[in-house]
Design a protein around this motif. Structure first.
Motif, PDB file in Angstrom:
ATOM      1  N   UNK A   1       0.837  -1.203   0.000  1.00  0.00           N
ATOM      2  CA  UNK A   1       0.000   0.000   0.000  1.00  0.00           C
ATOM      3  C   UNK A   1       0.869   1.248   0.000  1.00  0.00           C
ATOM      4  N   UNK A   2       1.993   1.209   0.737  1.00  0.00           N
ATOM      5  CA  UNK A   2       2.907   2.355   0.763  1.00  0.00           C
ATOM      6  C   UNK A   2       3.525   2.573  -0.618  1.00  0.00           C
ATOM      7  N   UNK A   3       3.901   1.453  -1.279  1.00  0.00           N
ATOM      8  CA  UNK A   3       4.467   1.571  -2.634  1.00  0.00           C
ATOM      9  C   UNK A   3       3.465   2.209  -3.585  1.00  0.00           C
ATOM     10  N   UNK A   4       2.192   1.815  -3.435  1.00  0.00           N
ATOM     11  CA  UNK A   4       1.148   2.387  -4.303  1.00  0.00           C
ATOM     12  C   UNK A   4       1.006   3.891  -4.044  1.00  0.00           C
ATOM     13  N   UNK A   5       1.072   4.279  -2.769  1.00  0.00           N
ATOM     14  CA  UNK A   5       0.972   5.694  -2.425  1.00  0.00           C
ATOM     15  C   UNK A   5       2.161   6.482  -2.976  1.00  0.00           C
ATOM     16  N   UNK A   6       3.346   5.899  -2.857  1.00  0.00           N
ATOM     17  CA  UNK A   6       4.555   6.556  -3.365  1.00  0.00           C
ATOM     18  C   UNK A   6       4.479   6.705  -4.876  1.00  0.00           C
ATOM     19  N   UNK A   7       4.034   5.646  -5.551  1.00  0.00           N
ATOM     20  CA  UNK A   7       3.896   5.698  -7.008  1.00  0.00           C
ATOM     21  C   UNK A   7       2.928   6.797  -7.426  1.00  0.00           C
ATOM     22  N   UNK A   8       1.796   6.884  -6.724  1.00  0.00           N
ATOM     23  CA  UNK A   8       0.787   7.901  -7.036  1.00  0.00           C
ATOM     24  C   UNK A   8       1.342   9.311  -6.800  1.00  0.00           C
ATOM     25  N   UNK A   9       2.077   9.474  -5.711  1.00  0.00           N
ATOM     26  CA  UNK A   9       2.643  10.804  -5.401  1.00  0.00           C
ATOM     27  C   UNK A   9       3.688  11.203  -6.439  1.00  0.00           C
ATOM     28  N   UNK A  10       4.552  10.271  -6.801  1.00  0.00           N
ATOM     29  CA  UNK A  10       5.588  10.575  -7.791  1.00  0.00           C
ATOM     30  C   UNK A  10       4.969  10.979  -9.124  1.00  0.00           C
TER      31      UNK A  10
END
Length: 444
Positions: free
Chosen positions: A268-277
Motif C-alpha cells: 500500500x505504501x508503494x502504491x501511495x509513493x507511485x501515485x505521489x511521484x
C-alpha cells in the motif's frame, strides 16, 4: 452634459466633460427633495423643513456629491457608448478647480489609455507536446529509501569510536561570550546530528572526530544576520561534553515502516509513493507545457500595448531582479532603478500575454470560485504557523492581496481552457528528460 474628444492617438484618449450649472443645480434639488421627508430641524416637524433652508444647511455637501455623481455618470455613459476599457484608472482633473464657484459649469479633463482590440484566439491552431513520465521501480525504491532514512534511528557506536558526519552526538553544552554564559546558550542531553545544520555554521564540524566522554571547546562566531540581535556577529565558545556517539541506522523497508507513514502494508505504501511521484511528474510536465503554450501565444498574437502597463511592468521587473542580485539589501532606499532594453522586452511579453489570457477568460466567463480562493488562502496561511487567523483577517481587508491570490488561479484556469482546445500530443519520456525540461524553464 457634453463630452468632447481632445486626443485620440494610438491607445491614448483625452476628453473634456462639461456639466452645465443648470443640470448640477437640478441634481442638487432632486437630492434635497429625496432627503426632505427624513430630515428633522428645530422649529419644524419632520419632513417639513423648507427646501431653501435645506439648501443653505446641506447644499455645499450635496453639491459635491452631485458633482461626483454627474462625472461618474458621464464617464460610465462614455465607456458604454465607445466600448473603451481603460488599461488603468482614468486620470480626472477639474479645470479651474481652485477658481470654480457655484453657478458655473463644471469642466473636467479625463485621460486614459484604452485596452487594445485583442484578436480572437483559435486554440485549435496551437500544437503542444505533453511529456508523460511513469514512476519506475528505481524511482519508487529511491523514494522508499528516503522514507527509511527519515525514519532512521541511532545506535551507540563501539566505545572509543570517533563521531562522523551523519552521526548523532548527545551533548551537554554551555555557551559563553567573553567568558560569561548567555541566556539560551545551554542545553543538556541534546541529540545533535552532525551535518544537519541545526546549529550555527561551524559548530557541528568541530564535533566531528569527538569521542564519548570527551570535553570539546567549540569556538564559533554568530552570523551578522542572526535573529537575536544581542548575539549577532559575536564570537562565542561552547563548552561541550560528549556523552554518546551514535551511528545512524535506517529503518527497514517493511510493513512496519509502512504503518509509520499511515499505510496498511508495504504494498500500500508503494502504491501511495507511485501515485505521489506521478502526480509530481504531471505537475512538472504541465509547467513545461504551459511555457510552450505561452511561447506559442507570444509568436501567434500581436497587438498594440498600453505604454503605462509596459512601463510599470518593466520597472517592477528591474526592481525585482535588482533585489535578487542584492539579497542582503531588504529596504527600498536604493534610488531609482532604470529598466534595460531586456527588461522592457520581457515586460512587453508579460503584458501581451496577460492581456490575451484576461480577454480569453473574460469571453469564456472564467471565474475564480469562493472555494478556490479559500483554498488559496489556506495554502498561503500555512507559511505563517500560529498566525493563520491574523493572515485570514489581513487578506479579508486587503483587496490587493486578494488579487495576488486570485490572479494565478484565474490564469491557470484560462490555460487549462486553451489546453482543452489545442492539439496536444503525448510523448513518454524519462524522469531525467523531464527534469532537464524543467531546469530549462529557468534559463529562458
Amino acid at each position: 452634459m457634453q463630452v468632447t474628444e481632445t486626443l485620440k492617438e494610438g491607445l491614448k484618449r483625452s476628453y473634456t466633460i462639461t456639466v452645465p450649472a443648470a443640470d448640477l443645480d437640478k441634481k442638487v434639488t432632486e437630492k434635497l427633495v429625496e432627503a426632505q421627508p427624513e430630515i428633522e430641524m428645530k422649529g419644524f416637524r419632520k419632513g417639513k423643513v423648507p427646501l431653501a433652508m435645506l439648501r443653505k444647511q446641506f447644499g455645499q455637501r450635496i453639491l459635491g456629491d452631485a458633482m461626483q455623481d454627474a462625472i461618474d455618470g458621464a464617464m460610465k455613459s462614455h465607456f458604454d457608448a465607445t466600448g473603451d476599457r481603460p488599461a488603468v484608472q482614468p486620470k480626472v482633473e477639474m479645470k479651474d478647480g481652485e477658481n470654480w464657484s457655484e453657478g458655473q459649469d463644471v469642466v473636467v479633463e479625463m485621460s486614459y489609455e484604452a485596452l487594445p482590440e485583442i484578436p480572437e484566439l483559435d486554440a485549435s491552431n496551437i500544437s503542444l507536446e505533453k511529456l508523460v513520465v511513469k514512476a519506475d521501480e528505481k524511482s519508487v525504491q529511491e523514494a522508499l529509501d528516503n522514507l527509511a532514512s527519515n525514519a532512521q534511528s541511532f545506535e551507540d557506536r563501539k566505545k572509543g569510536s570517533k563521531a562522523k558526519d551523519g552521526d548523532q552526538v548527545v551533548i551537554d553544552f554551555v555557551g559563553k561570550i567573553d567568558g560569561e554564559p548567555f541566556e539560551g546558550g545551554a542545553g543538556e542531553d541534546y541529540p545533535l546530528v552532525l551535518g544537519s545544520g541545526a546549529f550555527i555554521p561551524g559548530f557541528e564540524e568541530k564535533l566531528v572526530g569527538a569521542k564519548a566522554g570527551e570535553e570539546v571547546a567549540v569556538e564559533v562566531t554568530f552570523p551578522e544576520s542572526y535573529g537575536a540581535q544581542h548575539l549577532a556577529g559575536k564570537a562565542a565558545v561552547f563548552d561541550c561534553t560528549v556523552k554518546a556517539v551514535k551511528a545512524p541506522k535506517p529503518a527497514e523497508i517493511d510493513d512496519e515502516l509502512a504503518k509509520r507513514f499511515g499505510a496498511e502494508s508495504l504494498d500500500a505504501l508503494k502504491a501511495q509513493v507511485t501515485e505521489r511521484l506521478e502526480a509530481e511528474y504531471v505537475s512538472a510536465a504541465r509547467a513545461v507545457m504551459k511555457r510552450s503554450l505561452l511561447d506559442e501565444l507570444d509568436k501567434l498574437v500581436s497587438f498594440e500595448l498600453p505604454p503605462s502597463l509596459v512601463d510599470a511592468e518593466a520597472h517592477q521587473i528591474a526592481h525585482q531582479l535588482w533585489h535578487e542580485d542584492h539579497p542582503d539589501h531588504h529596504g527600498h532606499d536604493h534610488g531609482a532603478i532604470e529598466p534595460t532594453d531586456e527588461h522592457k522586452a520581457l515586460a512587453e511579453r508579460r503584458v501581451r500575454l496577460g492581456l490575451l489570457l484576461a480577454e480569453v477568460g473574460r469571453k469564456q466567463n472564467v471565474e475564480v470560485t469562493d472555494a478556490e480562493m479559500t483554498q488559496a488562502v489556506l495554502t498561503q496561511a500555512r507559511q505563517y504557523p500560529g498566525q493563520e487567523r491574523a493572515f485570514f483577517e489581513f487578506v479579508q481587508k486587503n483587496p490587493q492581496m486578494q488579487q495576488q491570490l486570485r490572479a494565478p488561479i484565474f490564469e491557470d484556469k484560462v490555460v487549462d481552457f486553451i489546453f482543452a482546445g489545442a492539439k496536444v500530443n503525448e510523448k513518454e519520456v524519462s524522469k531525467d528528460d523531464l527534469q532537464k525540461a524543467v531546469e530549462a524553464l529557468d534559463e529562458i
